[in-house]
Scaffold this motif. Structure first.
Motif, PDB file in Angstrom:
ATOM      1  N   GLY A  84      -0.207 -10.842   3.472  1.00  8.61           N
ATOM      2  CA  GLY A  84       0.816  -9.948   4.103  1.00  8.61           C
ATOM      3  C   GLY A  84       0.495  -8.414   3.975  1.00  8.61           C
ATOM      4  N   LEU A  85       0.933  -7.460   4.890  1.00  6.59           N
ATOM      5  CA  LEU A  85       0.473  -6.275   4.355  1.00  6.59           C
ATOM      6  C   LEU A  85       2.008  -5.303   4.705  1.00  6.59           C
ATOM      7  CD1 LEU A  85      -1.557  -3.496   4.140  1.00  6.59           C
ATOM      8  CD2 LEU A  85      -1.658  -3.871   6.535  1.00  6.59           C
ATOM      9  N   LYS A  87       4.143  -4.483   7.744  1.00  2.86           N
ATOM     10  CA  LYS A  87       3.270  -4.076   8.668  1.00  2.86           C
ATOM     11  C   LYS A  87       2.546  -5.375   9.282  1.00  2.86           C
ATOM     12  CE  LYS A  87       3.270   0.333   8.914  1.00  2.86           C
ATOM     13  NZ  LYS A  87       3.868   1.101   9.864  1.00  2.86           N
ATOM     14  N   VAL A  88       2.296  -6.188   8.730  1.00  3.30           N
ATOM     15  CA  VAL A  88       1.540  -7.793   8.947  1.00  3.30           C
ATOM     16  C   VAL A  88       2.397  -8.772   8.476  1.00  3.30           C
ATOM     17  CG1 VAL A  88      -0.409  -9.057   9.220  1.00  3.30           C
ATOM     18  CG2 VAL A  88      -0.452  -6.700   9.476  1.00  3.30           C
ATOM     19  N   VAL A 147       0.907  -1.021  -0.097  1.00  2.00           N
ATOM     20  CA  VAL A 147      -0.116  -0.099   0.048  1.00  2.00           C
ATOM     21  C   VAL A 147       0.874   1.305  -0.013  1.00  2.00           C
ATOM     22  CG1 VAL A 147      -1.748   1.313   1.297  1.00  2.00           C
ATOM     23  CG2 VAL A 147      -1.711  -1.176   1.609  1.00  2.00           C
ATOM     24  N   ASN A 148       0.601   2.132  -0.888  1.00  4.93           N
ATOM     25  CA  ASN A 148       1.304   3.390  -1.248  1.00  4.93           C
ATOM     26  C   ASN A 148       0.791   4.252   0.000  1.00  4.93           C
ATOM     27  OD1 ASN A 148       2.528   5.878  -1.724  1.00  4.93           O
ATOM     28  ND2 ASN A 148       1.782   5.809  -3.929  1.00  4.93           N
ATOM     29  N   THR A 149       1.665   4.708   1.240  1.00  6.39           N
ATOM     30  CA  THR A 149       1.015   5.415   2.088  1.00  6.39           C
ATOM     31  C   THR A 149       1.183   6.932   1.868  1.00  6.39           C
ATOM     32  OG1 THR A 149       3.200   5.339   3.163  1.00  6.39           O
ATOM     33  CG2 THR A 149       1.523   3.768   3.926  1.00  6.39           C
ATOM     34  N   GLY A 208      -3.595  -3.969  11.063  1.00  3.13           N
ATOM     35  CA  GLY A 208      -2.542  -3.303  10.045  1.00  3.13           C
ATOM     36  C   GLY A 208      -2.723  -2.107   9.279  1.00  3.13           C
ATOM     37  N   LEU A 209      -4.103  -2.086   8.604  1.00  5.90           N
ATOM     38  CA  LEU A 209      -4.341  -1.115   7.911  1.00  5.90           C
ATOM     39  C   LEU A 209      -4.574   0.128   8.774  1.00  5.90           C
ATOM     40  CD1 LEU A 209      -6.674  -2.849   5.341  1.00  5.90           C
ATOM     41  CD2 LEU A 209      -4.445  -1.698   4.884  1.00  5.90           C
ATOM     42  N   GLU A 210      -5.161   0.209   9.820  1.00  6.80           N
ATOM     43  CA  GLU A 210      -5.438   1.040  10.678  1.00  6.80           C
ATOM     44  C   GLU A 210      -4.142   1.826  11.364  1.00  6.80           C
ATOM     45  OE1 GLU A 210      -8.419   2.516  11.482  1.00  6.80           O
ATOM     46  OE2 GLU A 210      -9.191   0.771   9.881  1.00  6.80           O
ATOM     47  N   GLN A 211      -2.775   1.021  10.995  1.00  9.04           N
ATOM     48  CA  GLN A 211      -1.598   1.709  11.553  1.00  9.04           C
ATOM     49  C   GLN A 211      -0.855   2.314  10.489  1.00  9.04           C
ATOM     50  OE1 GLN A 211       0.554  -1.359  13.471  1.00  9.04           O
ATOM     51  NE2 GLN A 211      -1.107  -2.359  14.850  1.00  9.04           N
ATOM     52  N   LEU A 212      -1.320   2.319   9.250  1.00  6.13           N
ATOM     53  CA  LEU A 212      -0.609   2.993   8.034  1.00  6.13           C
ATOM     54  C   LEU A 212      -0.821   4.631   8.478  1.00  6.13           C
ATOM     55  CD1 LEU A 212      -1.508   0.758   4.850  1.00  6.13           C
ATOM     56  CD2 LEU A 212       0.666   0.794   6.245  1.00  6.13           C
ATOM     57  N   ASN A 213       0.016   5.256   8.344  1.00  5.16           N
ATOM     58  CA  ASN A 213       0.077   6.771   7.975  1.00  5.16           C
ATOM     59  C   ASN A 213      -0.095   6.965   6.775  1.00  5.16           C
ATOM     60  OD1 ASN A 213       0.041   6.551  11.004  1.00  5.16           O
ATOM     61  ND2 ASN A 213       2.341   6.446  10.888  1.00  5.16           N
TER      62      ASN A 213
END
Length: 172
Positions: A46-47, A57-58, A20-22, A70-75
């Motif tokens: 995996g994330l 992240k995961v 995922v491009n943060t 893990g998605l909730e932790q992405l900034n």
């Protein structure tokens, strides 16, 4: 098989790093859509978040709640150039660590902002990601680009592996 699961066949297990491009503020929402369509009883997911650097992240899991957490932790949001080259390289490393573990290998790039140097003046900082995408394809890995820029299609395994989730009704 499409993300819609509409082929009707028995789906082979896959190892799927969601990358995922943060930098993109809409990328986590797109990732959540992909996660909602995944069959965690079959796939190992995996994330990874990327922008300039890529971080896992995961680790590999079949537990959807871990991916959602893990998605909730992405900034997400901000910055200039994202590095699809680095993201694909890190995904390739993680897939190699699986060795001969049975299952397909699919990299899902979410929100890639890839552009070709020399064609646009704003792409001069961009690292060339096409060679690593070609290496992945040669190794039998499918690369999908979700909600990316038009040049991100150069990284995908085929035209069928380029998706814009906001333009499709995936649930009908």
């Amino acid at each position: 098989l499409t993300l819609r699961g509409s082929c009707g066949g028995v789906e082979q297990p896959a190892h799927i790093p969601l990358v995922v491009n943060t930098k993109r503020t809409d990328a986590p929402a797109a990732a959540r859509m992909v996660v909602s369509l995944a069959d965690f009883s079959v796939h190992n997911i995996g994330l990874m978040g990327y922008y300039v650097n890529t971080t896992f992240k995961v680790r590999w899991t079949q537990d959807g709640s871990k991916i959602v957490a893990g998605l909730e932790q992405l900034n997400a949001g901000g910055g200039t150039e994202s590095s699809e080259q680095h993201a694909l390289s890190e995904a390739q490393k993680q897939l190699r660590l699986l060795g001969d573990t049975p299952g397909r290998k699919v990299v899902v790039l979410i929100g890639p902002e890839y552009c070709v140097k020399g064609e646009r003046p704003d792409c001069e900082e961009q690292q060339d990601a096409e060679p690593i995408a070609q290496e992945l394809r040669a190794a039998g890995v499918t690369v999908a680009a979700v909600n990316g820029t038009s040049d991100a299609s150069l990284l995908a395994a085929s035209d069928l592996d380029v998706l814009n989730l906001w333009d499709q009704d995936l649930f009908s």
